[in-house]
Scaffold this active site. Structure first.
Site, short mmCIF file in Angstrom:
data_model
loop_
_atom_site.label_atom_id
_atom_site.label_comp_id
_atom_site.label_asym_id
_atom_site.label_seq_id
_atom_site.Cartn_x
_atom_site.Cartn_y
_atom_site.Cartn_z
N ARG A 50 26.39 42.16 -0.35
CA ARG A 50 25.57 41.19 0.36
C ARG A 50 25.39 39.94 -0.50
O ARG A 50 25.02 40.03 -1.68
CB ARG A 50 24.21 41.82 0.69
CG ARG A 50 23.36 41.04 1.67
CD ARG A 50 22.12 41.82 2.03
NE ARG A 50 21.19 41.89 0.89
CZ ARG A 50 19.88 42.08 1.01
NH1 ARG A 50 19.35 42.24 2.21
NH2 ARG A 50 19.10 42.14 -0.05
N ASP A 90 9.34 40.67 12.28
CA ASP A 90 9.42 40.68 10.82
C ASP A 90 10.33 39.52 10.41
O ASP A 90 11.53 39.51 10.72
CB ASP A 90 9.98 42.02 10.34
CG ASP A 90 9.97 42.15 8.83
OD1 ASP A 90 9.95 41.12 8.13
OD2 ASP A 90 10.01 43.30 8.33
N TYR A 131 8.58 36.49 -1.34
CA TYR A 131 9.40 36.46 -2.56
C TYR A 131 10.88 36.25 -2.32
O TYR A 131 11.67 36.22 -3.27
CB TYR A 131 9.19 37.72 -3.40
CG TYR A 131 9.34 39.03 -2.67
CD1 TYR A 131 10.59 39.58 -2.43
CD2 TYR A 131 8.22 39.73 -2.25
CE1 TYR A 131 10.73 40.78 -1.78
CE2 TYR A 131 8.33 40.95 -1.60
CZ TYR A 131 9.59 41.47 -1.36
OH TYR A 131 9.71 42.67 -0.71
N LYS A 132 11.28 36.08 -1.07
CA LYS A 132 12.70 35.81 -0.80
C LYS A 132 12.91 34.30 -0.72
O LYS A 132 12.88 33.60 -1.73
CB LYS A 132 13.13 36.55 0.46
CG LYS A 132 13.10 38.07 0.32
CD LYS A 132 13.59 38.76 1.57
CE LYS A 132 13.75 40.26 1.38
NZ LYS A 132 12.47 40.98 1.20
#
Length: 409
Positions: A368, A196, A221-222
């Site tokens: 994060r 992944d 989308y990251k």
């Protein structure tokens, strides 16, 4: 600890500085959440306008041919392939990461039909584990999901394991797996491996074929900046493509979809892994992000990402107490994010967001921060820590409004 002059000198020498203008970012915002949702490429509005007005609005269904909508999964897949060390004919764009995980798991079970365990590690991203659990349930007990501690992975490689599913960059800590070593170790036991790449693709160099990977998935989308819910991608090593007949045998994966035959016949190669109709609007936005990524030098991206993370760690630890580093200190073992733990992590992050410093929170206590080198600079990092110091000094995070949990954290 670096001074402000040192930090400004880093920005002045940055070869990626010009890319920031290629993205639309609000004034006054320091965006450190590109590891969850990338910023919008500046070219997206015009491209979407073209699709909406001309391709869909005027050319209508003819656009499947005249604007090559039908080949969007392969065209975008080939662009993604260049970012992840694959061949053009080994990657498809489309569906969601979860659906592509299901496809890859089912393919592994066909490659090792006598085996019954699908294996991953504890602490993996939930959708990976959930899809494994769902497949095990669907099998009526023939397939068993197994999750082990990371330190026990190698000991779990045995003749019962039909698939190993791992996330290359851990979503909470940012810790990297040694892709090549783990792939070889698993394959030596006859275990096909699924990687992944959701928190790796576009953030650091990935060499799937050099590592001998069997399958890989990832979202758009990251770090690929494709927009919320952008199409995902699926990598299938060429050596497996003709061996597997997809369980999700969709119409567009048929050898002759426009013959409208009654029974499924898999298309040759990677095309058999297509399933649903391509999401053309999402594909159009994603392609804008991919085209920017392909202009940038991935080694430069990786070097800056490591330096941004090092600077953030240095500034937080040098100026604040009470924050525990949960990411690897060694930048070679870390993706493009840094995580700190704090008992009041959620309200602290909400107070930062209210100031325009946007990161995110991961339960139970992780703040994060993602560093996307194409639009985050060294001064951005320093100013983000300035805001964090002010939040903690003034105890802004204690305000009731910051302690109300939202649906998305």
């Amino acid at each position: 600890m670096k001074t402000r002059d040192d930090i400004q000198a880093l920005d002045a020498a940055d070869p990626l500085t010009s890319f920031k203008s290629r993205f639309d970012l609000p004034d006054g915002v320091i965006y450190l959440d590109g590891n969850s949702l990338g910023a919008r490429p500046a070219s997206v509005p015009a491209r979407m306008e073209q699709v909406l007005r001309q391709e869909w609005g005027e050319d209508l269904i003819r656009s499947w041919n005249t604007h090559d909508w039908i080949n969007a999964p392969r065209r975008l897949g080939a662009k993604i392939a260049r970012l992840i060390g694959a061949s053009d004919d080994e990657v498809l764009a489309g569906e969601s990461t979860s659906v592509n995980i299901f496809k890859a798991l089912c393919a592994c079970l066909q490659l090792a039909p006598q085996r019954s365990v699908i294996l991953s590690e504890t602490g993996n991203f939930p959708t990976d584990a959930y899809m494994m659990e769902g497949l095990a349930t669907l099998s009526g007990g023939r397939i068993r999901q197994r999750l082990v501690e990371t330190s026990e992975l190698a000991n779990a490689f045995n003749n019962d394991v039909a698939a190993l599913l791992l996330t290359h960059t851990n979503y909470k800590s940012g810790r990297l797996h040694d892709m090549k070593a783990l792939t070889r170790l698993a394959q030596a036991k006859g275990i096909p491996v699924i990687w992944d790449l959701s928190h790796s693709a576009g953030a650091l160099p990935v060499e799937l074929n050099d590592c001998g990977a069997d399958f890989a998935v990832g979202c758009g989308y990251k770090y690929l900046n494709g927009g919320p819910g952008a199409p995902a991608f699926l990598f299938v090593a060429k050596r497996h493509q003709e061996t597997v007949s997809p369980v999700l045998s969709g119409w567009l994966g048929h050898a002759r979809p426009f013959a409208f035959e009654e029974h499924y016949a898999p298309a040759p190669g990677i095309d058999r892994f297509q399933c649903g109709t391509p999401a053309i609007l999402g594909m159009a936005a994603l392609e804008c992000g991919l085209d920017i990524m392909l202009e940038a030098d991935m080694d430069a991206i990786r070097g800056k990402s490591q330096a941004l993370g090092d600077l953030f760690i240095e500034q937080v630890e040098g100026r604040l107490d009470g924050f525990e580093l949960r990411s690897p200190r060694d930048p070679k073992q870390r993706g493009s994010q840094v995580s700190f733990a704090h008992p009041d992590g959620y309200p602290i992050m909400q107070a930062l967001i209210a100031r325009g410093v946007i990161g995110d929170f991961r339960a139970p206590d992780i703040l994060r921060f993602g560093f996307t080198p194409l639009y985050v600079g060294y001064e951005d990092v320093a100013r983000a820590v300035d805001h964090l110091v002010e939040v903690m000094t003034a105890q802004e995070w204690r305000e009731p409004r910051f302690n109300q949990r939202a649906a998305v954290t």
